[in-house]
Design a protein around this motif. Structure first.
Motif, short mmCIF file in Angstrom:
data_model
loop_
_atom_site.label_atom_id
_atom_site.label_comp_id
_atom_site.label_asym_id
_atom_site.label_seq_id
_atom_site.Cartn_x
_atom_site.Cartn_y
_atom_site.Cartn_z
N LEU A 62 1.65 57.35 -15.48
CA LEU A 62 1.02 56.17 -14.88
C LEU A 62 0.33 55.31 -15.93
N LEU A 63 -0.35 55.94 -16.88
CA LEU A 63 -1.01 55.18 -17.94
C LEU A 63 0.00 54.41 -18.78
N TYR A 64 1.09 55.04 -19.09
CA TYR A 64 2.13 54.37 -19.87
C TYR A 64 2.72 53.19 -19.10
N THR A 65 2.95 53.41 -17.80
CA THR A 65 3.51 52.32 -16.98
C THR A 65 2.54 51.15 -16.88
N TRP A 66 1.25 51.46 -16.73
CA TRP A 66 0.25 50.39 -16.64
C TRP A 66 0.19 49.59 -17.93
N ARG A 67 0.19 50.26 -19.05
CA ARG A 67 0.16 49.57 -20.34
C ARG A 67 1.42 48.76 -20.56
N ALA A 68 2.55 49.29 -20.12
CA ALA A 68 3.80 48.55 -20.29
C ALA A 68 3.82 47.29 -19.45
N LEU A 108 1.15 45.56 -18.42
CA LEU A 108 0.24 44.60 -19.04
C LEU A 108 0.85 43.97 -20.28
N TRP A 109 1.57 44.73 -21.04
CA TRP A 109 2.19 44.19 -22.24
C TRP A 109 3.28 43.18 -21.88
N GLU A 110 4.03 43.47 -20.81
CA GLU A 110 5.05 42.52 -20.37
C GLU A 110 4.44 41.24 -19.82
N LEU A 111 3.32 41.40 -19.06
CA LEU A 111 2.68 40.20 -18.50
C LEU A 111 2.00 39.36 -19.56
#
Length: 319
Positions: A103-109, A111-114
């Motif tokens: 979940l942490l990796y998905t959240w960071r990914a 945010l990085w895409e946005l």
């Protein structure tokens, strides 16, 4: 050479006196390959097509009942059998940590895409939000202005209300209004707006916003409007200017105006017939708005002074 089974069957039995009373005889079991086809059944060794039967079979039991049946009677006392139960397997905590890491990796990914589209979407969002902020700011400014005006007005009334001057204004104005109401009960209700306007102009004159010359011109215009335009008598036409002069005039001006208006009212009342006098009676007289505001200001100021006195007295008693 004899076979092993023949030797075992020919061996003499164990004497009774050599048998230990605390040990049980071993029970031999025959094991054979089950004729069932090989298939995964999810139950221990039996999953590979090997089954167990009493005295016939191969493998080990899969539950407590079969295990106890296979091992025979247990020598553990009944009071301690609950201690021999198998403990449950501990939960796999690493699954929780792995899910949290995912979940942490998905959240960071995300945010990085946005963040790539921030420079493009931010101006569009600002264009949409600016009119909304402007529409919300206008009522907020209006409400803050009203709130500030109410608070400062209340504070001014509480601390800076000239109670003696307002008391004299109410007293002398009430004398003039009483004289006019005695002559004609409709003299006040028929020109409430003129009396309110005269009270506001008188207040502005006392505060210095309106020159004295304009004040006299204003009173003359009120008298002319009532006498020539509305076609009223002298008592009704002179009620508004007489009330204003009795409220804010000098002491000699107040006395002169009250006496002069009383004489004019007596003369005019003597000219009325009995029918006209009967028509002028029995009507309710309402107090003009400026006098009501002055009385309310006096009440608020006196209540605030009483509260301050009680508060200071309480503080002195507590100390």
């Amino acid at each position: 050479m004899a076979s092993l089974s023949h030797i075992i069957s020919a061996s003499p039995p164990t004497p009774t006196f050599l048998r230990l009373p605390l040990l049980r005889e071993p029970r031999f079991k025959q094991f054979v390959i089950s004729p069932k086809p090989i298939a995964f059944t999810g139950r221990g060794l039996g999953s590979f097509g090997v089954s167990y039967r009493r005295n016939v079979g191969l493998g080990f039991p899969c539950n407590a009942v079969e295990r106890e049946d296979w091992m025979g009677d247990s020598s553990i006392p009944d009071q301690m059998k609950h201690l021999a139960k198998e403990a449950p397997n501990p939960p796999n905590k690493w699954l929780l940590f792995s899910g949290f890491a995912l979940l942490l990796y998905t959240w960071r990914a995300i945010l990085w895409e946005l963040s790539k589209y921030e420079s493009v979407l931010l101006p569009v969002v600002n264009i949409i939000l600016d009119p909304i902020k402007l529409l919300l700011r206008i009522p907020m400014l209006l409400l803050s202005a009203i709130y500030t005006f109410v608070v400062y007005t209340f504070q001014t009334i509480c601390f800076y209300t000239p109670v003696p001057e307002l008391t004299r204004v109410i007293f002398f104005s009430s004398i003039v209004l009483s004289i006019g109401g005695a002559v004609s009960t409709d003299s006040i209700d028929s020109q409430k707006h003129l009396l309110s306007l005269a009270g506001i102009v008188s207040f502005l004159t006392v505060c210095g916003y309106v020159p004295e010359v304009l004040f006299w011109v204003f009173l003359s215009g009120l008298f002319s409007y009532s006498f020539f335009v509305r076609k009223t008598d002298v008592v009704l036409a002179g009620l508004t200017p007489a009330t204003a002069l009795a409220a804010i005039g000098e002491p000699w001006v107040r006395g002169f105006v009250i006496i002069l208006y009383l004489v004019v009212a007596i003369v005019q009342y003597s000219k009325y017939t009995e029918v006209e006098r009967a028509k002028m009676r029995g009507k309710m007289v309402m107090t003009p708005l400026p006098l009501q505001v002055a009385a309310l200001s006096i009440g608020i100021s006196m209540a605030a002074a009483w509260a301050r006195h009680r508060h200071l007295l309480w503080m002195a008693m507590a100390s």
